[in-house]
Design an enzyme around this catalytic site. Sequence first.
Site, PDB file in Angstrom:
ATOM      1  N   LEU A  88       0.835  -1.202   0.000  1.00 53.89           N
ATOM      2  CA  LEU A  88       0.000   0.000   0.000  1.00 53.89           C
ATOM      3  C   LEU A  88       0.880   1.266   0.000  1.00 53.89           C
ATOM      4  O   LEU A  88       0.740   2.134  -0.864  1.00 53.89           O
ATOM      5  CB  LEU A  88      -0.920  -0.002   1.224  1.00 53.89           C
ATOM      6  CG  LEU A  88      -1.851   1.201   1.380  1.00 53.89           C
ATOM      7  CD1 LEU A  88      -2.869   1.262   0.246  1.00 53.89           C
ATOM      8  CD2 LEU A  88      -2.591   1.135   2.735  1.00 53.89           C
ATOM      9  N   PRO A  96       6.633   5.799  -1.643  1.00 55.66           N
ATOM     10  CA  PRO A  96       7.589   6.785  -1.124  1.00 55.66           C
ATOM     11  C   PRO A  96       6.914   8.120  -0.792  1.00 55.66           C
ATOM     12  O   PRO A  96       7.236   8.743   0.215  1.00 55.66           O
ATOM     13  CB  PRO A  96       8.596   6.930  -2.270  1.00 55.66           C
ATOM     14  CG  PRO A  96       8.544   5.617  -2.982  1.00 55.66           C
ATOM     15  CD  PRO A  96       7.127   5.149  -2.884  1.00 55.66           C
ATOM     16  N   GLY A 108       2.204   7.830   2.663  1.00 57.29           N
ATOM     17  CA  GLY A 108       2.170   6.886   3.788  1.00 57.29           C
ATOM     18  C   GLY A 108       0.818   6.990   4.467  1.00 57.29           C
ATOM     19  O   GLY A 108      -0.116   6.257   4.146  1.00 57.29           O
ATOM     20  N   SER A 109       0.686   7.976   5.378  1.00 55.25           N
ATOM     21  CA  SER A 109      -0.613   8.187   6.041  1.00 55.25           C
ATOM     22  C   SER A 109      -1.692   8.505   5.012  1.00 55.25           C
ATOM     23  O   SER A 109      -2.841   8.087   5.150  1.00 55.25           O
ATOM     24  CB  SER A 109      -0.503   9.341   7.043  1.00 55.25           C
ATOM     25  OG  SER A 109       0.484   9.057   8.005  1.00 55.25           O
ATOM     26  N   ILE A 122       7.820  -2.461   2.470  1.00 52.74           N
ATOM     27  CA  ILE A 122       6.884  -3.579   2.381  1.00 52.74           C
ATOM     28  C   ILE A 122       7.421  -4.795   3.160  1.00 52.74           C
ATOM     29  O   ILE A 122       8.409  -5.432   2.760  1.00 52.74           O
ATOM     30  CB  ILE A 122       6.588  -3.938   0.903  1.00 52.74           C
ATOM     31  CG1 ILE A 122       6.096  -2.679   0.159  1.00 52.74           C
ATOM     32  CG2 ILE A 122       5.577  -5.083   0.816  1.00 52.74           C
ATOM     33  CD1 ILE A 122       4.905  -1.958   0.791  1.00 52.74           C
ATOM     34  N   GLY A 176      22.547  -0.367  32.916  1.00 54.22           N
ATOM     35  CA  GLY A 176      23.456  -0.386  31.753  1.00 54.22           C
ATOM     36  C   GLY A 176      23.403  -1.689  30.985  1.00 54.22           C
ATOM     37  O   GLY A 176      23.607  -1.703  29.758  1.00 54.22           O
ATOM     38  N   GLU A 196       0.883   0.505  10.057  1.00 55.43           N
ATOM     39  CA  GLU A 196      -0.566   0.218  10.046  1.00 55.43           C
ATOM     40  C   GLU A 196      -1.345   1.405  10.629  1.00 55.43           C
ATOM     41  O   GLU A 196      -2.338   1.230  11.335  1.00 55.43           O
ATOM     42  CB  GLU A 196      -0.868  -1.095  10.769  1.00 55.43           C
ATOM     43  CG  GLU A 196      -0.142  -2.251  10.095  1.00 55.43           C
ATOM     44  CD  GLU A 196      -0.852  -3.569  10.156  1.00 55.43           C
ATOM     45  OE1 GLU A 196      -2.072  -3.585  10.394  1.00 55.43           O
ATOM     46  OE2 GLU A 196      -0.185  -4.582   9.928  1.00 55.43           O
ATOM     47  N   THR A 232      -0.205   5.532  11.933  1.00 53.14           N
ATOM     48  CA  THR A 232       0.534   6.086  13.076  1.00 53.14           C
ATOM     49  C   THR A 232      -0.436   6.358  14.238  1.00 53.14           C
ATOM     50  O   THR A 232      -1.665   6.348  14.056  1.00 53.14           O
ATOM     51  CB  THR A 232       1.210   7.417  12.696  1.00 53.14           C
ATOM     52  OG1 THR A 232       0.179   8.369  12.389  1.00 53.14           O
ATOM     53  CG2 THR A 232       2.140   7.266  11.488  1.00 53.14           C
TER      54      THR A 232
END
Length: 383
Positions: free
Chosen positions: A125, A128, A131-132, A157, A340, A363, A365
């Site tokens: 889906l 570049p 996205g959202s 992907i 640590g 999936e 944000t």
Amino acid sequence: MNLELSEEQDAVRQLAEDFVAREITPHVVEWDRAESVDKAIVEKLGALGFLGLTIPEEYGGSGGDHLAYCLVTEELGRGDSSVRGIVSVSLGLVAKTIASWGSEEQKRQWLPKLTSGEAVGCFGLTEPGTGSDAGNLGTKAVRDGDDYVINGSKMFITNGTWADVVLLFARTGDTPGHRGVSAFLVPADAPGLTRRTIHGKLGLRGQATAELVLEDVRVPASTLMGPEGKGFSVAMSALAKGRMSVAAGCVGIAQAALDAAVRYAGEREQFGRSIASYQLVQELISDISVDVDAARMLTWRVADLVDRGQDFATAASTAKLFASEAAVRAANNALQVFGGYGYIDEYPVGKLVRDARVMTLYEGTSQIQKLIIGRALTGVSAF
Ligand SMILES: Cc1cc2nc3c(=O)[nH]c(=O)nc-3n(C[C@H](O)[C@H](O)[C@H](O)COP(=O)(O)OP(=O)(O)OC[C@H]3O[C@@H](n4cnc5c(N)ncnc54)[C@H](O)[C@@H]3O)c2cc1C
């Protein structure tokens, strides 16, 4: 909802816990350092039926309800989020979506292979530039006789280089926005489809994450899944259920953080006493525990809604939002308990922090989940 697990649910959860102890835990550090899970894990997952959960038996599935699916996903996430993600994508986003939207021929072609582990699926889906804002994707599929010719690229992907089939979203026709998107089942060996592994991830290092480039990829029109122009509905329905499995995986991360923190606090001594005896350390541990319980209950609620055929999309966003943020907090708190030593990869908690971090990003944000929940409550879309 009955919070007591049935015998079947408890048995499948135990099966997953044993599988993780035997097949995953001994290799987690090695796979993380090598940036590659051993691909043989896929057929092992398939042999136990973990890649066929909720899929009807007539298509090679192992049946079961969505709570069983969440229990297995939680155990896998507790062991290694890289392995959990392989299942969440190949089964959760691809096979389950084919079972819901595919033609009879598509189901027969892909489901037996995906559920047995003979084939792996990926979900294409993100691009570049989108996205959202996935509804504005730019990959184009142009009808040419009995075929479509696809051009474009896909980013980040999961399972990308391992996959045999790509559930690919592309723009058909001239309709702008999400109404112009269609879904295709593209064989990954189609000429013109190239895949490049993305290295250097903060976490999920064992997972095969890839960029896909499609140059004049010709596929028969029979690879179109669902009606033309309905691809965005296909993607959103896949992601709603996908968010449930991400949430379950996050419960697994938080549970692993709790287990590790309690164990280490009991072993480590400072100032002549076990650090578990200090109230500020107990506060860190109790904060993790509350996050585990709350995230698990929200996730089980989604499974219950799905199994009863109720509307679950907002509940899935709620569970994903809370569980992903909880996993980040829990892993970070566990690292604090380790001091640590938590910063070195011989100990498990550093990897939990790195793996958890992506959960608030993919999936949808955390910001996108809030907009989905806000839209459901106000009736006004911010998109
Ligand atoms: C390891 C990994 C695996 C992935 N696997 C897959 C996969 O298998 N298939 C796939 O298709 N994709 C996958 N993705 C992509 C993932 O879903 C996207 O990264 C995610 O949707 C966010 O898109 P973006 O990275 O382009 O960020 P952007 O959309 O550019 O967002 C950047 C920031 O802006 C914020 N933002 C954007 N729009 C709004 C808004 N309207 N209101 C408020 N804030 C906003 C975001 O919340 C974020 O903080 C994966 C990503 C990663 C890192």
